[in-house]
Motif scaffolding. Structure first.
Motif, PDB file in Angstrom:
ATOM      1  N   GLY A 233       3.599 -10.667  71.711  1.00 53.36           N
ATOM      2  CA  GLY A 233       4.251 -10.486  70.415  1.00 53.36           C
ATOM      3  C   GLY A 233       3.942  -9.140  69.803  1.00 53.36           C
ATOM      4  N   MET A 234       2.677  -8.714  69.871  1.00 52.71           N
ATOM      5  CA  MET A 234       2.301  -7.436  69.288  1.00 52.71           C
ATOM      6  C   MET A 234       2.942  -6.276  70.038  1.00 52.71           C
ATOM      7  N   SER A 235       2.932  -6.324  71.367  1.00 54.52           N
ATOM      8  CA  SER A 235       3.519  -5.241  72.154  1.00 54.52           C
ATOM      9  C   SER A 235       5.029  -5.145  71.930  1.00 54.52           C
ATOM     10  N   ALA A 236       5.691  -6.285  71.884  1.00 56.26           N
ATOM     11  CA  ALA A 236       7.133  -6.284  71.657  1.00 56.26           C
ATOM     12  C   ALA A 236       7.467  -5.740  70.275  1.00 56.26           C
ATOM     13  N   LEU A 237       6.675  -6.138  69.265  1.00 51.88           N
ATOM     14  CA  LEU A 237       6.909  -5.653  67.908  1.00 51.88           C
ATOM     15  C   LEU A 237       6.787  -4.132  67.851  1.00 51.88           C
ATOM     16  N   LYS A 238       5.718  -3.584  68.408  1.00 52.09           N
ATOM     17  CA  LYS A 238       5.518  -2.137  68.353  1.00 52.09           C
ATOM     18  C   LYS A 238       6.568  -1.401  69.179  1.00 52.09           C
ATOM     19  N   MET A 239       6.970  -1.973  70.302  1.00 51.71           N
ATOM     20  CA  MET A 239       8.010  -1.352  71.124  1.00 51.71           C
ATOM     21  C   MET A 239       9.311  -1.215  70.336  1.00 51.71           C
ATOM     22  N   LEU A 240       9.708  -2.280  69.635  1.00 47.86           N
ATOM     23  CA  LEU A 240      10.957  -2.243  68.875  1.00 47.86           C
ATOM     24  C   LEU A 240      10.852  -1.263  67.702  1.00 47.86           C
ATOM     25  N   LEU A 241       9.689  -1.189  67.069  1.00 42.09           N
ATOM     26  CA  LEU A 241       9.521  -0.268  65.945  1.00 42.09           C
ATOM     27  C   LEU A 241       9.552   1.186  66.406  1.00 42.09           C
ATOM     28  N   GLU A 242       9.043   1.440  67.600  1.00 46.48           N
ATOM     29  CA  GLU A 242       8.980   2.815  68.105  1.00 46.48           C
ATOM     30  C   GLU A 242      10.278   3.276  68.750  1.00 46.48           C
ATOM     31  N   GLU A 243      11.160   2.339  69.095  1.00 43.98           N
ATOM     32  CA  GLU A 243      12.403   2.709  69.757  1.00 43.98           C
ATOM     33  C   GLU A 243      13.325   3.518  68.845  1.00 43.98           C
TER      34      GLU A 243
END
Length: 497
Positions: A233-243
């Protein structure tokens, strides 16, 4: 191959782009939510686990758990708990959490199918199997319990039809009818990262304290998987925010919604921590402060500020409500204990003392309600059915934490009809998607509409797979009398000085 190359070969390189179909036809939901993906291939599963490693680890954990379970069952562990009312709380957990585990496996399969990112697909594949494992372990536990206690002999039917279970079912139905990225934030972030610690750790600690080593082992083996789910969940959240910056307001809206949805679904956990165990290692209030306020609000969300993410919209309301949450939820359950698979119970003198010490407001606002049960176990039984929240489907009986003598019930207008919600948090969610939440179906409406025959009470119990004597109050029940006789038979009622 090196470790990194081997990981890629066994997980990442299994993806392909179709030649005969447009990607938007194969993945029709990928652009529906407005999420911008520039280079999703750079996203990494933080555990970088191949399937053979996964199976080996899970097999070892299963072996440890089942050894504990077998020993507990062989040594009359059920009779050795401090107080048999503990098992009423385990019934609550059984009815709410096990079906949620199964729903979570379906949800992760849905996410993996609809997001064409290799690492997410492999991580959700593993998590889907995890959730099935949890569901099966819990069913195995309840199968043994059903030999000794009431309420679980028709577990599949009860879980499907009991009105109480509309609360977790509505959460997962809501997520399953969202887009795949929103569903990922709902389960892997809001459910897993924010609340999974407060779900399993305090209640498992209570199990160990009261002598239920079987359930303590369930909590430990399940929670050991949750660390991976939280990392996803944390990795997916940060990935979407950084995209892309355009993703930020979309994700903030999801965090606002799903924090409150998960928080309301976990309302019953507060009673499992504060009321059902006779020995309590921690209160709900302290657990909330530790696992949510410190770890999530003061930890995670401080790190997310650099992306422009703030605390969920109604986080402050949940902080204020921690003084009331378990007492209000227990009050709701007590009012309807005559129509549930788990019984209520009269509070004992040590219960009043502990609750009063932990919660300064308990004596003023809640003790008088429970004192009425001292002379009549059904003194607080509701003669009718409650008004439920249109979003979370919990009875709308929560007080305003700033004014505890006043209900927090909210009203919204949509298509010339008035809808009620239990709190400002649920009102906000309803007004964002009223077309979704206006469609809820609640079993009690079917009871009152005569769908179960002329005798709605008999029809209700037949529908949920129970008999009336499996509901009610615990200490006056046949189940409690059987437990006492079981202890006498084993000599556990003797005291040696």
């Amino acid at each position: 191959m090196g470790i990194k190359e081997k990981y890629h070969a066994m997980t990442r390189d299994l993806m392909w782009e179709p030649k005969d179909f447009d990607m938007n036809r194969v993945y029709p939901l990928i652009e529906k939510e407005g999420i911008i993906l520039k280079d999703p291939s750079r996203w990494e599963d933080p555990f970088r686990m191949a399937y053979n490693q996964y199976v080996k680890i899970q097999s070892e954990k299963d072996g440890i758990y089942h050894a504990v379970r077998n020993a507990f069952e062989a040594n009359d562990g059920h009779a050795k708990v401090v107080d048999s009312r503990w098992y009423e709380g385990v019934k609550v957990f059984a009815n709410a959490v096990q079906p949620a585990e199964y729903s979570a496996h379906r949800l992760m399969a849905y996410v993996g199918r609809n997001i064409p990112i290799e690492a997410i697909r492999f991580a959700t594949f593993n998590q889907a199997i995890d959730e099935l494992r949890h569901a099966q372990i819990e069913i195995k536990h309840y199968a043994h319990m059903s030999k000794e206690i009431d309420g679980l002999h028709a577990f599949a039917n009860t879980s499907q039809n009991l009105w109480f279970n509309t609360v977790p079912k509505s959460f997962f139905d809501d997520a399953m009818t969202a887009g795949p990225f929103e569903a990922l934030m709902a389960i892997s972030f809001s459910f897993e990262y924010v609340f999974t610690n407060i779900l399993f750790l305090p209640f498992a600690s209570s199990a160990g304290a009261v002598g239920d080593e079987n359930f303590a082992a369930v909590g430990k083996t399940v929670q050991s998987d949750e660390s991976r789910h939280m990392a996803l969940g944390m990795s997916a959240l940060k990935m979407l925010l950084e995209e892309d910056d355009r993703n930020i307001p979309i994700i903030q809206g999801w965090l606002d919604k799903w924090y409150w949805r998960a928080y309301r679904m976990f309302s019953v956990v507060s009673t499992l921590v504060d009321y059902y165990p006779r020995i309590r290692p921690i209160s709900w209030k302290k657990a909330f402060e530790m696992y949510v306020e410190e770890q999530v609000f003061n930890g995670l969300f401080k790190d997310l500020r650099k992306y422009g993410i703030r605390l969920p919209k109604h986080a402050e309301d949940s902080i204020k409500e921690k003084e009331h949450y378990s007492h209000v939820t227990m009050r709701i359950l007590d009012q309807f204990k005559h129509a549930n698979m788990f019984r209520g119970f009269q509070l004992q003198p040590d219960d009043y003392e502990w609750l009063s010490n932990e919660y300064p407001l308990f004596d003023e606002y809640y003790a008088p309600f429970f004192r009425r049960n001292d002379h009549n176990v059904f003194a607080n039984a509701s003669p009718g059915v409650p008004a439920i929240c249109q979003v979370c489907q919990v009875p709308a009986e929560f007080p305003d934490p700033d004014n505890p003598t006043k209900l927090w019930t909210q009203y919204s207008e949509y298509n010339n009809k008035t809808y009620i919600t239990c709190s400002p948090g649920c009102k906000h969610i309803f007004e964002q998607e009223p077309f979704k939440y206006m469609q809820i179906w609640w079993p009690v409406e079917a009871y009152l509409n005569g769908e179960f025959g002329e005798d709605p009470v008999a029809g209700l119990f037949k529908y949920i797979g129970l008999s009336p004597n499996e509901a009610g109050e615990h200490y006056s029940s046949n189940e409690h009398a059987r437990w006492l006789e079981y202890r006498r038979h084993l000599g556990l009622d003797k005291k040696f000085f």
